[in-house]
Write an enzyme that holds these catalytic residues in place. Structure first.
Site, PDB file in Angstrom:
ATOM      1  N   LYS A   6      36.486  38.954  45.401  1.00  0.00           N
ATOM      2  CA  LYS A   6      36.485  40.672  45.097  1.00  0.00           C
ATOM      3  C   LYS A   6      36.117  41.652  44.866  1.00  0.00           C
ATOM      4  O   LYS A   6      34.926  42.332  45.572  1.00  0.00           O
ATOM      5  CB  LYS A   6      38.385  41.039  44.399  1.00  0.00           C
ATOM      6  CG  LYS A   6      39.167  40.389  45.223  1.00  0.00           C
ATOM      7  CD  LYS A   6      40.067  40.995  43.984  1.00  0.00           C
ATOM      8  CE  LYS A   6      41.566  40.491  44.842  1.00  0.00           C
ATOM      9  NZ  LYS A   6      42.967  40.590  43.899  1.00  0.00           N
ATOM     10  N   SER A  30      39.486  41.028  40.346  1.00  0.00           N
ATOM     11  CA  SER A  30      40.689  40.279  38.946  1.00  0.00           C
ATOM     12  C   SER A  30      42.032  40.483  40.273  1.00  0.00           C
ATOM     13  O   SER A  30      41.387  40.759  40.809  1.00  0.00           O
ATOM     14  CB  SER A  30      41.045  41.060  37.815  1.00  0.00           C
ATOM     15  OG  SER A  30      41.850  40.415  37.194  1.00  0.00           O
ATOM     16  N   ASP A  31      42.349  38.796  39.655  1.00  0.00           N
ATOM     17  CA  ASP A  31      43.931  38.921  40.604  1.00  0.00           C
ATOM     18  C   ASP A  31      44.292  37.743  39.948  1.00  0.00           C
ATOM     19  O   ASP A  31      43.815  37.352  38.402  1.00  0.00           O
ATOM     20  CB  ASP A  31      42.274  37.704  41.487  1.00  0.00           C
ATOM     21  CG  ASP A  31      44.030  36.691  42.777  1.00  0.00           C
ATOM     22  OD1 ASP A  31      44.486  38.182  43.609  1.00  0.00           O
ATOM     23  OD2 ASP A  31      44.817  36.417  42.899  1.00  0.00           O
ATOM     24  N   GLN A  32      45.638  37.902  39.680  1.00  0.00           N
ATOM     25  CA  GLN A  32      46.560  37.049  39.035  1.00  0.00           C
ATOM     26  C   GLN A  32      47.707  36.506  40.222  1.00  0.00           C
ATOM     27  O   GLN A  32      48.281  37.246  41.090  1.00  0.00           O
ATOM     28  CB  GLN A  32      47.342  38.307  38.632  1.00  0.00           C
ATOM     29  CG  GLN A  32      48.533  38.129  37.635  1.00  0.00           C
ATOM     30  CD  GLN A  32      49.500  38.440  36.397  1.00  0.00           C
ATOM     31  OE1 GLN A  32      50.200  39.521  36.971  1.00  0.00           O
ATOM     32  NE2 GLN A  32      48.660  38.778  35.810  1.00  0.00           N
ATOM     33  N   ALA A  55      42.117  35.528  36.438  1.00  0.00           N
ATOM     34  CA  ALA A  55      41.581  35.423  36.330  1.00  0.00           C
ATOM     35  C   ALA A  55      40.288  36.783  36.381  1.00  0.00           C
ATOM     36  O   ALA A  55      40.727  37.432  37.211  1.00  0.00           O
ATOM     37  CB  ALA A  55      41.117  34.863  38.239  1.00  0.00           C
TER      38      ALA A  55
END
Length: 212
Positions: free
Chosen positions: A61, A77-79, A114
């Site tokens: 991203k 960011s990623d979850q 993250a």
């Protein structure tokens, strides 16, 4: 997005997300920033661990937007939420959300959040990216279907992995939260991010800077 605080040493700051939750969290730091949608494929790769998925997507991203905007700081960011090692995505609708909460009640769910800060001033991609994963362990209360259904109809958290907004009424269906960063579960770990921004040159408490 604008702020009364300025930092002449900090380059353009971009949040690579369309999430209103991440936007609200980042605004707490008082730094001016923009938001852009990264528009990448978020499908997990075969054999990829949940932590690896979250870290890869956070980096992709940030990198995708950095490639478009040049010398800027880009936050990705990623979850990924997991139960028994299986990924739990965003429910998208009421029926799926109820199934998720029924599956998770009385049990612990691990949320991998993250974060990647990409410094577009760096020519080397390896040097440009700072990345980490913040793990949060959440235990859900063992509630009856009627309570779970009522909660979902009130808050409608259908865009949240795990089908609950811990920053809202969803806290009432949780029994415990264990994490090194209380903002990670909402989607953007600010403790880790402020450390990354400091290393990139941000001065949060510079002398003479107006606070409002």
């Amino acid at each position: 997005m604008t702020s009364h605080r300025t930092d002449s040493t900090l380059p353009r700051l971009i949040l690579g997300s369309s999430s209103v939750y991440r936007k609200e969290l980042l605004s707490r730091l008082g730094l001016p920033f923009e938001t852009m949608a990264p528009d990448i494929d978020e499908t997990p790769q075969p054999g990829e661990t949940p932590e690896a998925t979250a870290l890869r997507l956070a980096r992709e991203k940030a990198a995708a937007i950095a490639a478009r905007v040049g010398p800027a700081l880009v936050i990705g960011s990623d979850q990924v939420a997991t139960l028994d090692g299986l990924q739990i995505g965003k429910p998208g609708n009421h029926a799926n959300a109820l199934k998720q909460l029924q599956l998770m009640r009385g049990r612990e769910v691990i949320f991998h959040t993250a974060l990647c800060l990409w410094d577009g001033r760096q020519a080397d991609a390896a040097a440009a990216a700072q990345a980490c994963n913040v793990q949060t362990v959440v235990r859900f209360r063992a509630l009856e279907d009627a309570e779970l259904d009522a909660y979902l109809r009130i808050e409608q958290p259908y865009d949240c992995a795990g089908s609950a907004k811990n920053e809202g009424l969803g806290i009432a269906i949780l029994e415990s939260i264990r994490s090194d960063d209380p903002t990670a579960l909402t989607g953007l770990p600010l403790i880790a991010l402020t450390g990354m921004l400091r290393r990139a040159g941000a001065a949060f408490f510079a002398a003479g800077r107006p606070t409002q």
